[in-house]
Design a protein around this motif. Sequence first.
Motif, short mmCIF file in Angstrom:
data_model
loop_
_atom_site.label_atom_id
_atom_site.label_comp_id
_atom_site.label_asym_id
_atom_site.label_seq_id
_atom_site.Cartn_x
_atom_site.Cartn_y
_atom_site.Cartn_z
N LYS A 1 21.12 32.44 35.39
CA LYS A 1 21.79 31.47 34.52
C LYS A 1 22.09 30.21 35.31
N PRO B 1 27.99 27.64 35.90
CA PRO B 1 29.04 26.89 35.18
C PRO B 1 29.80 25.98 36.14
N LYS C 1 29.93 25.42 30.40
CA LYS C 1 29.02 26.54 30.47
C LYS C 1 27.70 26.31 29.76
N GLU C 2 27.65 25.38 28.84
CA GLU C 2 26.44 25.15 28.07
C GLU C 2 25.36 24.50 28.94
N ALA D 1 22.84 22.73 28.13
CA ALA D 1 22.52 21.35 27.76
C ALA D 1 23.47 20.34 28.39
N ASP D 2 24.66 20.81 28.79
CA ASP D 2 25.65 19.89 29.34
C ASP D 2 25.77 19.98 30.86
N TYR E 1 30.32 17.08 26.12
CA TYR E 1 30.71 18.48 26.03
C TYR E 1 31.76 18.70 24.96
N PRO F 1 32.99 25.65 22.57
CA PRO F 1 32.55 26.39 21.38
C PRO F 1 33.62 26.53 20.32
N ARG G 1 33.76 23.44 18.04
CA ARG G 1 32.56 22.94 17.38
C ARG G 1 32.60 23.27 15.89
N TYR H 1 28.01 26.86 13.55
CA TYR H 1 27.27 26.56 14.78
C TYR H 1 26.74 25.14 14.74
N PRO I 1 22.88 22.05 20.21
CA PRO I 1 23.21 21.18 21.35
C PRO I 1 22.90 19.71 21.10
N ARG J 1 25.87 18.02 19.50
CA ARG J 1 27.19 18.14 20.12
C ARG J 1 27.54 16.86 20.84
#
Length: 762
Positions: free
Chosen positions: A421, A424, A448-449, A451-452, A586, A589, A592, A600, A603, A606
């Motif tokens: 992963k 983070p 944690k995402e 995309a960010d 960012y 979750p 959002r 949902y 990304p 967001r």
Amino acid sequence: MSSPQRPIQLLFRSKDGVELYTLADTSSSAAPSSKPSQRGQTLYAGKTTFHLLSPNGSAAFIHDASVGLIKCDLSSTTTSAATSTTASPFLQNSKAIQLAKCSPRGSYLLTWERPSKVDENNSNGNLKVWSAANGALLQSFSCKKATLETVQWTHDEQCVFHCVTNEIHIYAANDWKRVGKVRSQGVASFSLPTHKGNDPNVAVKSGGEEETTKKKYLLTTFVPGIKGKPARVDMLRYPDRMGRDSSTVGSDKTVNIPSGPGLTSKSLFNAEEVNVKWSPRADAALLLTQTAVDNTGQSYYGSTHLFLLLEKDVKNPTVGSAMVVPLPKEATKDGSGTVPIVSADWIPNPSITGVVPFGVISGRMPALASLHHGITGEPTFLFGRAHRNTMDVSPHGRFIVCGGYGNLAGGMDFWDRNKGKMIPRRIMLKEEEGKSAEEEDTKYVTIKEAADLSITSSSPVVGHQWSPDSRTYLVSTTSPRMNVDNGVQIHRYDGSVVEESALPWDNAKYRPDKLLSAEYVTAPFPSEEEEKKEFHYYPDRPQSPPPRRFTELKGDAAVAALNKLRGAQANAQAKGGVKTAVASAYVPPAARKAGGGGAYVPPGARRGGAGGASAGRGGGSTLAERMRQEREGSAATVAAVKVTKRNGPVGAASVMGPVGASAADDGGKSKSALRREKQRLAKEKAEKEAAEEEKRKQEEEAARVAANKADPEKRAKKIRKVLKQIDDIKSKAASGTELNDDQKKKLTMEEELRKELASLNL
């Protein structure tokens, strides 16, 4: 360890001199960032041409064209800065040196300078070997080409290999006496692993009344293609498998003992240059081949291919094997249908559990980064597609940076290989003014995402390197590649930036174009007892846990805190800081929401406030955003995908798919029924292929008969030519030459060809 660990140090070489800085512990986001001293230690003041560090980080060798090569002891903290007027050269008559390198253990120095008429008259070479302890000249060779790769040491510095015309001479490093030679017609280069590795690149015992220690070393040789013949790479082993024309010196120093055949060989039809990368266990090598010109016209940079050489074949350990590295099917091909190789390298830690993997970046931009099995070469993990051309692995093999440097924008993704992963990142929030230390309650937000988490450097990245303890990552902008915004930036292992106030140097000192290079000082070699337990001097540390005394903000509180940082981050970017998408993009979750339903939000949407309104990068409203989406395509669909091999029919190709993907629909059949069905399908496939082969042979026979009737003289001429080749092959076989498969097959055709020639009645 009995003695305290040596701190992490960096060596800067600028137009004003060479300086040494000590980096404080900044590997954690919660580490104190008190203002350090920005003085550093000046090792040499004056204009320099190049420098190099010893492999164990104990000394730095600095070259000044007006003085020569100077040695600076890095373990001393009281050394006064030397200058061109006060320094004395470590190597005599070394002003003309242009290239230099250290042997793997740092005992010897190899230097190259332009050949001169004086050297030719005195029979002294321009490629010289020196003692790194006292600067004494030990040996010299003649070498017109500006390279240091013609002389290489084994990992333990017991033997020295020197490449000459059609041969590689082998010497004992202590007395420079010839102990063997590798005979290879047309050999242009060779490669030795510089690390200890596993058997056979270590000492092995041979039987006898008194057991003696005999060491074996692997090497590869490259022979370029010539006169229509393809290039070739051979994997050899000194002293027993160096090729049939090679030999070693016997115990009486007079008898040449013939060597056995090489371990494996690979013909390369598209290779002008070969870059060899050895496995950290020294039992396998990656071959990255390249041509200067792509004949298909699809690439400006030429064509590239990747091969894997193994010292031991899986089925037959007595010989080696060579294979083409299978690339992921998700990699984008060029116009000619091939997948270009951007970069390839091994995970550098030989102590990891299981087979050591290697990383590859392949395909057209956005390129696909992947990890591959170190024996089969099959892809095992996909990082995803992005504009990346570099994969930097930390010394312990735990953390990986996929970066886009050079002509790319300088994007960086930080991964944890063990977890599969992206790491983070925690953003520490400053407290409000006016609070006392007792009232202080530091807060942070965790990003944690994926995309960010990507980072883009605001300045072009020229140099990049992991620290020896795998906790920080250096990126630098240096001259002459870039003559503006010179400086060095330090990232923690999670990608967060170490504030300039916590760095022991001032980047403004090197602007705009004064910094020439910056690098970490290499770690000391671990002791023999420590090396048995752990390969590295510094321990392997996982990700730091969240700080207990800090409070993590979540939901709307995190959004409010990040919105407060937008203005400050915008000002930092305007001053040349790192460009991140965290503060402006960012959204946690829990926040959002789309109308309060907790729906949902993808990304790409967001961006903006907690409502998830589309704005900024990924929104898709502007032409630039739509072009970016079209260019990156389905990059997110192959990000962080673990690949595994699923079983198939005997003899069938392996099917690769992501973990968790469902197998083919079996209709509720039992295992025995599925096995019988697989066997039936395999049998039907074999029968179909046999029928197609028979049909093809019949069509070829019919076409041959028709061609004979149309022009029998032409067919007879062709048959006589083949029969003459068969006679030559028979002569070679009679003289003891070993025949290849094509020659043996041609011999079986003799009787049939003579019958056909007789039937033509010519």
